[in-house]
Design a protein around this motif. Structure first.
Motif, PDB file in Angstrom:
ATOM      1  N   CYS A  31       0.855  -1.189   0.000  1.00 17.27           N
ATOM      2  CA  CYS A  31       0.000   0.000   0.000  1.00 17.27           C
ATOM      3  C   CYS A  31       0.892   1.240   0.000  1.00 17.27           C
ATOM      4  N   CYS A  45      -3.462   0.501  -2.995  1.00 20.36           N
ATOM      5  CA  CYS A  45      -2.807  -0.776  -2.732  1.00 20.36           C
ATOM      6  C   CYS A  45      -2.690  -1.555  -4.038  1.00 20.36           C
ATOM      7  N   ARG A  60      -4.331  -6.487  -8.866  1.00 24.06           N
ATOM      8  CA  ARG A  60      -5.392  -5.600  -8.416  1.00 24.06           C
ATOM      9  C   ARG A  60      -4.841  -4.257  -7.914  1.00 24.06           C
ATOM     10  N   THR A  62      -6.294  -1.032  -5.848  1.00 22.75           N
ATOM     11  CA  THR A  62      -7.387  -0.490  -5.035  1.00 22.75           C
ATOM     12  C   THR A  62      -7.027   0.945  -4.677  1.00 22.75           C
ATOM     13  N   VAL A  71     -13.028   2.534   0.056  1.00 16.01           N
ATOM     14  CA  VAL A  71     -12.589   2.252  -1.303  1.00 16.01           C
ATOM     15  C   VAL A  71     -13.290   3.180  -2.296  1.00 16.01           C
ATOM     16  N   CYS A  74     -11.771   0.052  -7.707  1.00 20.38           N
ATOM     17  CA  CYS A  74     -11.062  -1.224  -7.829  1.00 20.38           C
ATOM     18  C   CYS A  74     -10.780  -1.462  -9.306  1.00 20.38           C
ATOM     19  N   SER A 134      -4.441  -3.003   3.300  1.00 17.77           N
ATOM     20  CA  SER A 134      -4.263  -4.223   2.519  1.00 17.77           C
ATOM     21  C   SER A 134      -5.394  -5.218   2.783  1.00 17.77           C
ATOM     22  N   ALA A 137      -8.501  -3.906   1.029  1.00 19.18           N
ATOM     23  CA  ALA A 137      -8.367  -4.100  -0.425  1.00 19.18           C
ATOM     24  C   ALA A 137      -8.594  -5.561  -0.800  1.00 19.18           C
ATOM     25  N   CYS A 141     -11.920  -5.733  -3.053  1.00 20.29           N
ATOM     26  CA  CYS A 141     -11.524  -5.729  -4.472  1.00 20.29           C
ATOM     27  C   CYS A 141     -10.936  -7.085  -4.844  1.00 20.29           C
TER      28      CYS A 141
END
Length: 142
Positions: A31, A45, A60, A62, A71, A74, A134, A137, A141
């Motif tokens: 992150c 992240c 991924r 985020t 969030v 994503c 983290s 995320a 996501c």
């Protein structure tokens, strides 16, 4: 037989020294906080950047709202490109985010992040803030 034992010993020594060398410069999982002098921007992240055999597909990204753990977006990559000091997160063949001039100090990355035509500074988060973001995320996501 002696050659086999010597080869095995050298292989084991190589594996253990690679493990002691620390994190790979090509692993961008973590992150990060975006900022400019005097102003904070959203944190983000990255997850799945070091998974072997997928060429960066489905890594991924985020993005969190500024100064919150909520969030905002994503994204999943179609590919990623990683070089010494650079990282590009691509969606459908186009760069969504580029990290450049990346340096590592005390195992934490920092440098410049480019989103479209906007360039900001970034620094990798550690400790509790990184763990918390983290975990969020990873659950929100997928």
């Amino acid at each position: 037989m002696k050659k086999l034992i010597l080869t095995a010993a050298l292989a084991i020594a190589g594996i253990s020294s690679a493990a002691e060398a620390g994190p790979s410069p090509y692993d961008y999982d973590g992150c990060y906080q975006l900022y400019t002098m005097g102003a904070m921007f959203p944190a983000f992240c990255l997850q799945g950047t070091a998974e072997e055999g997928i060429a960066g597909s489905s890594a991924r990204l985020t993005i969190f709202k500024t100064n919150t753990a909520k969030v905002a977006a994503c994204r999943k990559s179609s590919t990623i490109e990683v070089g010494m000091g650079t990282f590009t997160f691509n969606i459908a063949g186009r760069p969504e985010m580029i990290l450049k001039n990346v340096t590592t100090n005390n195992e934490l990355k920092s440098g410049e992040a480019v989103f479209g035509s906007t360039t900001l500074k970034f620094t990798e988060l550690s400790g509790e803030p990184a763990k918390r973001l983290s975990a969020i995320a990873a659950t929100e996501c997928r």
